[in-house]
Write an enzyme that holds these catalytic residues in place. Structure first.
Site, PDB file in Angstrom:
ATOM      1  NE  ARG A   1     -34.323 -26.884 -71.109  1.00  0.00           N
ATOM      2  CZ  ARG A   1     -35.197 -26.487 -72.033  1.00  0.00           C
ATOM      3  NH1 ARG A   1     -35.089 -26.908 -73.268  1.00  0.00           N
ATOM      4  NH2 ARG A   1     -36.164 -25.669 -71.715  1.00  0.00           N
TER       5      ARG A   1
ATOM      6  NE  ARG B   1     -40.619 -23.850 -68.452  1.00  0.00           N
ATOM      7  CZ  ARG B   1     -41.504 -23.140 -69.163  1.00  0.00           C
ATOM      8  NH1 ARG B   1     -42.670 -22.824 -68.648  1.00  0.00           N
ATOM      9  NH2 ARG B   1     -41.196 -22.769 -70.384  1.00  0.00           N
TER      10      ARG B   1
ATOM     11  NE  ARG C   1     -44.448 -24.897 -73.239  1.00  0.00           N
ATOM     12  CZ  ARG C   1     -43.147 -24.646 -73.323  1.00  0.00           C
ATOM     13  NH1 ARG C   1     -42.652 -24.127 -74.425  1.00  0.00           N
ATOM     14  NH2 ARG C   1     -42.347 -24.922 -72.328  1.00  0.00           N
TER      15      ARG C   1
ATOM     16  NE  ARG D   1     -44.050 -20.116 -74.254  1.00  0.00           N
ATOM     17  CZ  ARG D   1     -42.803 -20.568 -74.080  1.00  0.00           C
ATOM     18  NH1 ARG D   1     -41.907 -20.410 -75.032  1.00  0.00           N
ATOM     19  NH2 ARG D   1     -42.470 -21.176 -72.964  1.00  0.00           N
TER      20      ARG D   1
HETATM   21  P1  ADP Z   1     -38.902 -23.336 -73.304  1.00  0.00           P
HETATM   22  O1  ADP Z   1     -39.269 -23.104 -74.733  1.00  0.00           O
HETATM   23  O2  ADP Z   1     -39.786 -22.568 -72.398  1.00  0.00           O
HETATM   24  O3  ADP Z   1     -37.440 -23.145 -73.063  1.00  0.00           O
HETATM   25  P2  ADP Z   1     -39.056 -26.158 -73.859  1.00  0.00           P
HETATM   26  O4  ADP Z   1     -40.250 -26.299 -74.709  1.00  0.00           O
HETATM   27  O5  ADP Z   1     -37.742 -26.128 -74.523  1.00  0.00           O
HETATM   28  O6  ADP Z   1     -39.229 -24.863 -72.946  1.00  0.00           O
HETATM   29  O7  ADP Z   1     -39.014 -27.309 -72.761  1.00  0.00           O
HETATM   30  C1  ADP Z   1     -40.163 -27.658 -72.002  1.00  0.00           C
HETATM   31  C2  ADP Z   1     -39.783 -28.738 -71.004  1.00  0.00           C
HETATM   32  O8  ADP Z   1     -39.332 -29.913 -71.699  1.00  0.00           O
HETATM   33  C3  ADP Z   1     -38.632 -28.382 -70.062  1.00  0.00           C
HETATM   34  O9  ADP Z   1     -39.069 -27.666 -68.918  1.00  0.00           O
HETATM   35  C4  ADP Z   1     -38.086 -29.775 -69.712  1.00  0.00           C
HETATM   36  O10 ADP Z   1     -38.899 -30.429 -68.759  1.00  0.00           O
HETATM   37  C5  ADP Z   1     -38.235 -30.526 -71.027  1.00  0.00           C
HETATM   38  N1  ADP Z   1     -37.032 -30.433 -71.899  1.00  0.00           N
HETATM   39  C6  ADP Z   1     -36.964 -29.866 -73.136  1.00  0.00           C
HETATM   40  N2  ADP Z   1     -35.733 -29.961 -73.649  1.00  0.00           N
HETATM   41  C7  ADP Z   1     -34.983 -30.605 -72.705  1.00  0.00           C
HETATM   42  C8  ADP Z   1     -33.614 -30.983 -72.632  1.00  0.00           C
HETATM   43  N3  ADP Z   1     -32.742 -30.729 -73.641  1.00  0.00           N
HETATM   44  N4  ADP Z   1     -33.197 -31.613 -71.506  1.00  0.00           N
HETATM   45  C9  ADP Z   1     -34.037 -31.877 -70.478  1.00  0.00           C
HETATM   46  N5  ADP Z   1     -35.345 -31.533 -70.488  1.00  0.00           N
HETATM   47  C10 ADP Z   1     -35.826 -30.903 -71.591  1.00  0.00           C
HETATM   48  P1  ADP Z   2     -38.466 -19.861 -76.078  1.00  0.00           P
HETATM   49  O1  ADP Z   2     -38.615 -20.787 -77.253  1.00  0.00           O
HETATM   50  O2  ADP Z   2     -37.052 -19.413 -75.866  1.00  0.00           O
HETATM   51  O3  ADP Z   2     -39.069 -20.425 -74.817  1.00  0.00           O
HETATM   52  P2  ADP Z   2     -40.448 -18.201 -77.469  1.00  0.00           P
HETATM   53  O4  ADP Z   2     -39.849 -18.030 -78.814  1.00  0.00           O
HETATM   54  O5  ADP Z   2     -41.572 -19.177 -77.340  1.00  0.00           O
HETATM   55  O6  ADP Z   2     -39.289 -18.527 -76.386  1.00  0.00           O
HETATM   56  O7  ADP Z   2     -40.919 -16.759 -76.936  1.00  0.00           O
HETATM   57  C1  ADP Z   2     -41.651 -16.607 -75.709  1.00  0.00           C
HETATM   58  C2  ADP Z   2     -42.778 -15.586 -75.893  1.00  0.00           C
HETATM   59  O8  ADP Z   2     -42.217 -14.278 -76.056  1.00  0.00           O
HETATM   60  C3  ADP Z   2     -43.623 -15.826 -77.129  1.00  0.00           C
HETATM   61  O9  ADP Z   2     -44.975 -15.496 -76.807  1.00  0.00           O
HETATM   62  C4  ADP Z   2     -43.057 -14.873 -78.194  1.00  0.00           C
HETATM   63  O10 ADP Z   2     -44.051 -14.428 -79.093  1.00  0.00           O
HETATM   64  C5  ADP Z   2     -42.518 -13.728 -77.339  1.00  0.00           C
HETATM   65  N1  ADP Z   2     -41.245 -13.177 -77.855  1.00  0.00           N
HETATM   66  C6  ADP Z   2     -40.243 -13.845 -78.482  1.00  0.00           C
HETATM   67  N2  ADP Z   2     -39.204 -13.012 -78.780  1.00  0.00           N
HETATM   68  C7  ADP Z   2     -39.547 -11.789 -78.312  1.00  0.00           C
HETATM   69  C8  ADP Z   2     -38.899 -10.499 -78.319  1.00  0.00           C
HETATM   70  N3  ADP Z   2     -37.684 -10.323 -78.849  1.00  0.00           N
HETATM   71  N4  ADP Z   2     -39.584  -9.473 -77.760  1.00  0.00           N
HETATM   72  C9  ADP Z   2     -40.809  -9.634 -77.208  1.00  0.00           C
HETATM   73  N5  ADP Z   2     -41.464 -10.819 -77.166  1.00  0.00           N
HETATM   74  C10 ADP Z   2     -40.860 -11.888 -77.721  1.00  0.00           C
END
Ligand code: ADP
Ligand code: ADP
Ligand code: ZN
Length: 218
Positions: free
Chosen positions: A88, A172, A161, A127
């Site tokens: 990231r 974020r 979450r 989500r």
């Molecule tokens: P999303 O799916 O919405 O992208 P994540 O589940 O990947 O979010 O991450 C949730 C939180 O965990 C981030 O907002 C950050 O605080 C932390 N985090 C996750 N991966 C990393 C990373 N590679 N470096 C720094 N912080 C991270």
């Molecule tokens: P990330 O891991 O990048 O944070 P997620 O896979 O958790 O994202 O997706 C975020 C939300 O959007 C989830 O509720 C998922 O079901 C929905 N979602 C994921 N891909 C799509 C898409 N292509 N179109 C519409 N909704 C989606």
């Protein structure tokens, strides 16, 4: 095959990674999931990162790099891994390159899921996930086949979450644009970056991802 799914929060990384793992056996490694597990277990790491995650800021690079470098050589990654939410920052990407070189591994593809900020906010606010198996859903975009029952495990409890709310999402997204987006030129220069229209349906995105990795799953 070793992949990175790159994209802002809510872009669909977790959704696509889970499908790739199920279909092709590459292990999904989500640093967000690992960190949330650490917070839930109440240990030292969890205590260190909880407030940072609640605010929507990034956890320090050294903590993350330590966590992931052990993980990518575990036996369950033998057939490949999908990095979901890592790297990231550019320092994380450099550290990953070093670890991979040491272990004789390489990255095959870095896949960017491109989604506009306004759509991301709607995705994140809608989500939720199955409390038993973690399968992910969305209030309007991806509902379980039977309302209130998880398609994957039959579970009837769901969780949202804590950081999936409009206020924290803004932080974020700022972290993504400021610290993570510079990874796009980093991997483009290395010739392994491919970009996908992440605004398309889950199925259409899956199809494009399959094309990039040279698979033709369903
Ligand atoms: P999303 O799916 O919405 O992208 P994540 O589940 O990947 O979010 O991450 C949730 C939180 O965990 C981030 O907002 C950050 O605080 C932390 N985090 C996750 N991966 C990393 C990373 N590679 N470096 C720094 N912080 C991270
Ligand atoms: P990330 O891991 O990048 O944070 P997620 O896979 O958790 O994202 O997706 C975020 C939300 O959007 C989830 O509720 C998922 O079901 C929905 N979602 C994921 N891909 C799509 C898409 N292509 N179109 C519409 N909704 C989606
Ligand atoms: Zn379930």
């Amino acid at each position: 095959m070793n992949l990175i799914l790159l994209g802002p929060p809510g872009a669909g990384k977790g959704t696509q990674a889970a499908r790739l793992e199920k279909l092709y056996g590459f292990k999904q490694l989500s640093t967000g999931d690992m960190l949330r597990a650490a917070v839930a277990s109440g240990g030292a790491l969890g205590k260190e990162v909880k407030a940072i995650m609640d605010r929507g800021d990034l956890v320090p690079d050294d903590v993350i790099v330590r966590m992931i470098s052990e993980r990518i050589t575990a036996p369950d990654c033998r057939d490949g891994f999908i990095l979901d939410g890592f790297p990231r920052t550019v320092p994380q990407a450099r550290a990953l390159d070093r670890v991979l070189a040491e272990k004789g591994l390489r990255l095959d593809h870095v896949i960017e899921l491109r989604v506009d900020d306004a759509v991301l906010v709607a995705r994140i606010s809608g989500r939720y996930a199955c409390a038993s198996c973690g399968a992910n859903y969305h209030d309007t975009n991806r509902k379980p086949r039977v309302a209130g029952v998880c398609d994957a495990c039959g579970g009837t409890e769901f969780v949202r979450r804590k950081d999936d709310n409009a206020g924290v999402v803004a932080t974020r997204l700022k972290a993504y644009h400021g610290q993570t987006a510079p990874l796009l030129p980093y991997y483009r220069e290395r010739g392994i970056l491919a970009s996908v229209d992440g605004m398309a349906s889950i199925e259409a995105v899956a199809k494009e991802v399959d094309q990039i990795i040279g698979k033709s799953g369903k």
